[in-house]
Write a protein that holds these residues in place. Structure first.
Motif, PDB file in Angstrom:
ATOM      1  N   SER A  28      43.788 -45.423  -2.439  1.00 36.42           N
ATOM      2  CA  SER A  28      42.813 -45.416  -1.208  1.00 36.42           C
ATOM      3  C   SER A  28      41.514 -44.652  -1.399  1.00 36.42           C
ATOM      4  CB  SER A  28      43.687 -44.864  -0.138  1.00 36.42           C
ATOM      5  OG  SER A  28      42.821 -44.940   1.085  1.00 36.42           O
ATOM      6  N   ALA A  30      40.001 -42.752   0.157  1.00 36.57           N
ATOM      7  CA  ALA A  30      39.850 -41.348   0.786  1.00 36.57           C
ATOM      8  C   ALA A  30      40.289 -40.381   0.001  1.00 36.57           C
ATOM      9  CB  ALA A  30      40.348 -41.386   2.224  1.00 36.57           C
ATOM     10  N   TRP A  66      46.552 -37.121   5.788  1.00 37.34           N
ATOM     11  CA  TRP A  66      45.788 -37.601   6.702  1.00 37.34           C
ATOM     12  C   TRP A  66      46.202 -37.978   8.197  1.00 37.34           C
ATOM     13  CZ3 TRP A  66      40.933 -37.104   4.434  1.00 37.34           C
ATOM     14  CH2 TRP A  66      41.009 -37.161   3.212  1.00 37.34           C
ATOM     15  N   SER A 121      50.628 -50.944   8.886  1.00 41.99           N
ATOM     16  CA  SER A 121      49.539 -49.986   8.781  1.00 41.99           C
ATOM     17  C   SER A 121      48.712 -49.754  10.108  1.00 41.99           C
ATOM     18  CB  SER A 121      48.765 -50.429   7.644  1.00 41.99           C
ATOM     19  OG  SER A 121      47.922 -51.477   7.761  1.00 41.99           O
ATOM     20  N   GLY A 122      47.738 -48.769  10.135  1.00 42.14           N
ATOM     21  CA  GLY A 122      46.746 -48.658  11.000  1.00 42.14           C
ATOM     22  C   GLY A 122      45.582 -49.966  10.886  1.00 42.14           C
ATOM     23  N   THR A 123      45.497 -50.317   9.865  1.00 51.01           N
ATOM     24  CA  THR A 123      44.646 -51.486   9.737  1.00 51.01           C
ATOM     25  C   THR A 123      44.876 -52.582  10.289  1.00 51.01           C
ATOM     26  OG1 THR A 123      43.510 -50.542   7.673  1.00 51.01           O
ATOM     27  CG2 THR A 123      43.342 -52.890   7.843  1.00 51.01           C
ATOM     28  N   THR A 126      44.876 -52.576  14.268  1.00 56.32           N
ATOM     29  CA  THR A 126      43.808 -52.761  14.761  1.00 56.32           C
ATOM     30  C   THR A 126      43.228 -54.015  14.688  1.00 56.32           C
ATOM     31  OG1 THR A 126      42.455 -51.959  12.694  1.00 56.32           O
ATOM     32  CG2 THR A 126      42.927 -50.446  14.479  1.00 56.32           C
ATOM     33  N   TYR A 149      36.294 -45.007  12.447  1.00 57.77           N
ATOM     34  CA  TYR A 149      36.825 -45.807  11.195  1.00 57.77           C
ATOM     35  C   TYR A 149      38.063 -46.407  11.952  1.00 57.77           C
ATOM     36  CZ  TYR A 149      39.383 -46.990   6.966  1.00 57.77           C
ATOM     37  OH  TYR A 149      40.197 -47.794   5.844  1.00 57.77           O
ATOM     38  N   HIS A 150      38.443 -47.758  11.793  1.00 55.08           N
ATOM     39  CA  HIS A 150      39.572 -48.306  12.494  1.00 55.08           C
ATOM     40  C   HIS A 150      40.498 -49.094  11.368  1.00 55.08           C
ATOM     41  CE1 HIS A 150      37.899 -47.375  16.299  1.00 55.08           C
ATOM     42  NE2 HIS A 150      36.768 -47.944  15.882  1.00 55.08           N
ATOM     43  N   ASP A 244      41.933 -46.823  19.765  1.00 54.79           N
ATOM     44  CA  ASP A 244      42.637 -46.604  18.464  1.00 54.79           C
ATOM     45  C   ASP A 244      43.173 -45.080  18.215  1.00 54.79           C
ATOM     46  OD1 ASP A 244      41.416 -47.023  15.022  1.00 54.79           O
ATOM     47  OD2 ASP A 244      43.294 -46.390  15.837  1.00 54.79           O
ATOM     48  N   VAL A 246      45.677 -44.302  16.357  1.00 56.96           N
ATOM     49  CA  VAL A 246      46.122 -43.894  14.842  1.00 56.96           C
ATOM     50  C   VAL A 246      46.283 -42.653  14.361  1.00 56.96           C
ATOM     51  CG1 VAL A 246      45.934 -44.633  12.439  1.00 56.96           C
ATOM     52  CG2 VAL A 246      45.779 -46.506  14.088  1.00 56.96           C
ATOM     53  N   MET A 247      45.247 -41.830  14.649  1.00 60.50           N
ATOM     54  CA  MET A 247      44.894 -40.497  14.258  1.00 60.50           C
ATOM     55  C   MET A 247      45.461 -39.618  15.405  1.00 60.50           C
ATOM     56  SD  MET A 247      41.713 -38.575  12.915  1.00 60.50           S
ATOM     57  CE  MET A 247      41.494 -39.450  11.285  1.00 60.50           C
ATOM     58  N   LYS A 272      50.107 -43.566  11.535  1.00 64.14           N
ATOM     59  CA  LYS A 272      50.442 -42.103  11.056  1.00 64.14           C
ATOM     60  C   LYS A 272      51.859 -41.493  11.578  1.00 64.14           C
ATOM     61  CE  LYS A 272      45.488 -41.806  10.232  1.00 64.14           C
ATOM     62  NZ  LYS A 272      45.295 -41.761   8.689  1.00 64.14           N
ATOM     63  N   GLU A 405      35.771 -35.789   7.976  1.00 66.39           N
ATOM     64  CA  GLU A 405      37.411 -35.986   8.098  1.00 66.39           C
ATOM     65  C   GLU A 405      37.611 -34.896   8.946  1.00 66.39           C
ATOM     66  OE1 GLU A 405      38.425 -39.590   5.702  1.00 66.39           O
ATOM     67  OE2 GLU A 405      39.323 -38.641   7.450  1.00 66.39           O
TER      68      GLU A 405
HETATM   69  P1  KE4 Z   1      45.687 -47.182   7.609  1.00 65.73           P
HETATM   70  O1  KE4 Z   1      45.431 -48.510   7.418  1.00 65.73           O
HETATM   71  O2  KE4 Z   1      44.950 -46.134   6.684  1.00 65.73           O
HETATM   72  O3  KE4 Z   1      47.259 -46.907   7.902  1.00 65.73           O
HETATM   73  O4  KE4 Z   1      45.057 -46.849   9.247  1.00 65.73           O
HETATM   74  C1  KE4 Z   1      43.543 -46.993   9.317  1.00 65.73           C
HETATM   75  C2  KE4 Z   1      43.038 -46.218  10.340  1.00 65.73           C
HETATM   76  C3  KE4 Z   1      42.803 -46.772  11.652  1.00 65.73           C
HETATM   77  N1  KE4 Z   1      42.419 -45.929  12.762  1.00 65.73           N
HETATM   78  C4  KE4 Z   1      41.990 -44.752  12.562  1.00 65.73           C
HETATM   79  C5  KE4 Z   1      41.549 -44.116  13.842  1.00 65.73           C
HETATM   80  C6  KE4 Z   1      42.253 -43.967  11.298  1.00 65.73           C
HETATM   81  O5  KE4 Z   1      41.921 -42.707  11.279  1.00 65.73           O
HETATM   82  C7  KE4 Z   1      42.698 -44.789  10.141  1.00 65.73           C
HETATM   83  C8  KE4 Z   1      43.027 -44.372   8.692  1.00 65.73           C
HETATM   84  N2  KE4 Z   1      42.654 -42.931   8.574  1.00 65.73           N
HETATM   85  C9  KE4 Z   1      42.088 -42.557   7.389  1.00 65.73           C
HETATM   86  C10 KE4 Z   1      41.605 -41.076   7.275  1.00 65.73           C
HETATM   87  N3  KE4 Z   1      40.834 -40.697   8.056  1.00 65.73           N
HETATM   88  C11 KE4 Z   1      43.295 -42.958   6.325  1.00 65.73           C
HETATM   89  C12 KE4 Z   1      43.122 -42.421   4.881  1.00 65.73           C
HETATM   90  C13 KE4 Z   1      42.639 -43.557   3.981  1.00 65.73           C
HETATM   91  O6  KE4 Z   1      41.946 -44.294   4.163  1.00 65.73           O
HETATM   92  O7  KE4 Z   1      43.350 -43.037   2.786  1.00 65.73           O
END
Ligand code: KE4
Length: 435
Positions: A28, A30, A66, A121-123, A126, A149-150, A244, A246-247, A272, A405
């Motif tokens: 990743s 990040a 994160w 995953s968060g991705t 969303t 970022y989503h 969103d 996720v965080m 997360k 971040e």
């Molecule tokens: P993931 O697909 O990384 O699990 O979640 C995406 C996502 C969605 N929404 C929000 C508000 C998020 O912060 C994130 C992912 N956050 C980043 C760090 N700020 C993940 C770190 C990375 O990409 O490795």
């Protein structure tokens, strides 16, 4: 003795090897240290508030993977839950009661969620929420905000924050004009722009998605007017309001940012913390919306490992601990102490900086002025951040490797850890001021 860069020889060799196998040596971006230079530290293990790299250096951890590690690393209760689940097998491709146990914890924690779907995953969360919003409204338009970022969803990888902003690809190659043409990008906290967008395109807007407290351009807090405008305009035009979280979910409060602001979105995404550090995320919302998701409805979304037994065990145990022993007052107290200490250290060093915080997520912006949106975040002094980051690494403190971040800490961090961090920052910032 003057702090110096720890011995990173093994991390350096490991990185060289990884770059021959994995794009950029990381899974990743990040983690790539792109914004701060040098190479990433390879981690051997973690416990409580500490990370240990493969060269044997110990760091106070302010990334917490994160966000997920609000209980600290390797919490014995979470580990035991994962071990017990693993002894029964790792994946069945069939429903389990643990999925309902975690779903019930989420519904009770976040009243605006009447139905929830677990994903990996968060991705995915969303991406699925956007598809559902488009499916239930029959519309295509999506409103997002620059710097938010989503995840790496094509339609949302436009003017994105986090590593996309850090590495200068907020509009990634490979995201086609056909996909991004349905995405309207506005400035965060610009209530007038929201009202104008709805006046002009309201009947085409399927959803607005935002981080209700931004972490991905650094910590940016919404104004009351901004949130109220979003809720009013989306209701008026029949668009779906997606928070969103996720965080922020289970991070800033057990009920997330929405419980702090008293604004009910139509849908929420989580990730997360909800997975206890394992690959699990979720999207949910009003029953009338979510019951249109297959197989209850016609909107398709699926996943082989969705609701995985190990991840649901880790997530459920984590949420039960947060429900039964809420750490939020302790995190607020330590967060206030850390924020005040870092801000005064920058001031004493004569370095312009803005501290912006909610609970145990915060950012020290190297900026002359308050950061309220991406243009103001983008004006931060990136070089200063990089010097600050490496100076703290020399002092055994591991901060997020980007100005864009938020830092996080856990309920394992102590008052003494915070004091040590502030003392280290004072040394680092004073040295920066003299260079
Ligand atoms: P993931 O697909 O990384 O699990 O979640 C995406 C996502 C969605 N929404 C929000 C508000 C998020 O912060 C994130 C992912 N956050 C980043 C760090 N700020 C993940 C770190 C990375 O990409 O490795």
């Amino acid at each position: 003795m003057e702090p110096r860069l720890p011995n990173l020889a093994k991390s350096c060799a490991a990185f060289e090897r990884a770059t021959q196998l994995i794009p950029g040596g990381v899974n990743s971006p990040a983690r790539a240290f792109g914004a701060v230079g040098g190479h990433p530290l390879f981690i051997e293990r973690a416990r409580g508030q500490y990370l240990f790299d493969i060269d044997g250096n110990r760091y106070l951890d302010y990334i917490g993977s994160w966000g997920p590690m609000i209980l600290g690393h390797a919490d014995p209760r979470v580990i035991e839950a994962i071990q017990r689940a693993a002894e029964k097998g790792t994946s069945y491709g069939a429903p389990t009661e643990n999925e309902s146990r975690l779903a019930e914890l989420i519904l009770r924690a976040v009243p605006s969620i009447e139905r929830v779907r677990l994903v990996n995953s968060g991705t995915e969360a969303t991406m699925s929420a956007i598809r559902v919003a488009r499916g239930v409204t029959g519309r295509s338009g999506i409103v997002k905000f620059s710097g938010c970022y989503h995840g790496h969803v094509d339609s949302l990888l436009v003017a994105a924050g986090s590593a996309a902003a850090t590495l200068g690809v907020p509009d990634s190659p490979g995201v086609t004009p056909g996909v991004s043409s349905d995405t309207i990008v506005l400035n965060y906290n610009d209530a007038d722009a929201v009202a104008q967008a709805f006046d002009s395109h309201g009947e085409k807007i399927a959803a607005v998605i935002l981080e209700p407290i931004v972490g991905n351009m650094g910590t940016v807090i919404p104004t009351k007017t901004f949130l109220e405008t979003l809720r009013r305009e989306t209701s008026k035009h029949g668009s779906v309001l997606i928070f969103d979280e996720v965080m922020t979910g289970f991070r800033v409060a057990y009920g997330g940012a929405q419980s702090l602001f008293g604004i009910e979105p139509d849908m929420t995404t989580l990730g997360k913390i909800v997975g206890g550090g394992l690959p699990l995320a979720a999207y949910g919302g009003k029953a009338e919306i979510m019951d249109q998701v297959m197989p209850a409805g016609k909107i398709y979304q699926a996943g082989t490992l969705a609701g995985n037994p190990l991840a649901t065990a880790a997530g459920a145990k984590t949420l039960e601990i947060l429900r039964d022993e809420p750490p939020y007052q302790q995190l607020e107290n330590l967060g206030a102490q850390l924020a005040a200490g870092l801000e005064s250290a920058a001031k004493r060093a004569g370095i312009p900086a803005q501290m912006q915080r909610v609970g145990s997520m915060m950012t020290l912006f190297f900026s002359e002025a308050e950061v309220t949106d991406w243009p103001s975040a983008d004006r931060c002094n990136r070089k200063r951040f990089s010097d600050y980051f490496w100076g703290l690494i020399e002092n055994g403190v591991y901060m997020p490797c980007s100005q864009f971040e938020a830092l996080f800490f856990s309920n394992c961090h102590t008052h003494e850890d915070i004091e040590l961090t502030i003392a280290a920052a004072e040394r680092v910032l004073a040295k920066m001021a003299n260079n």
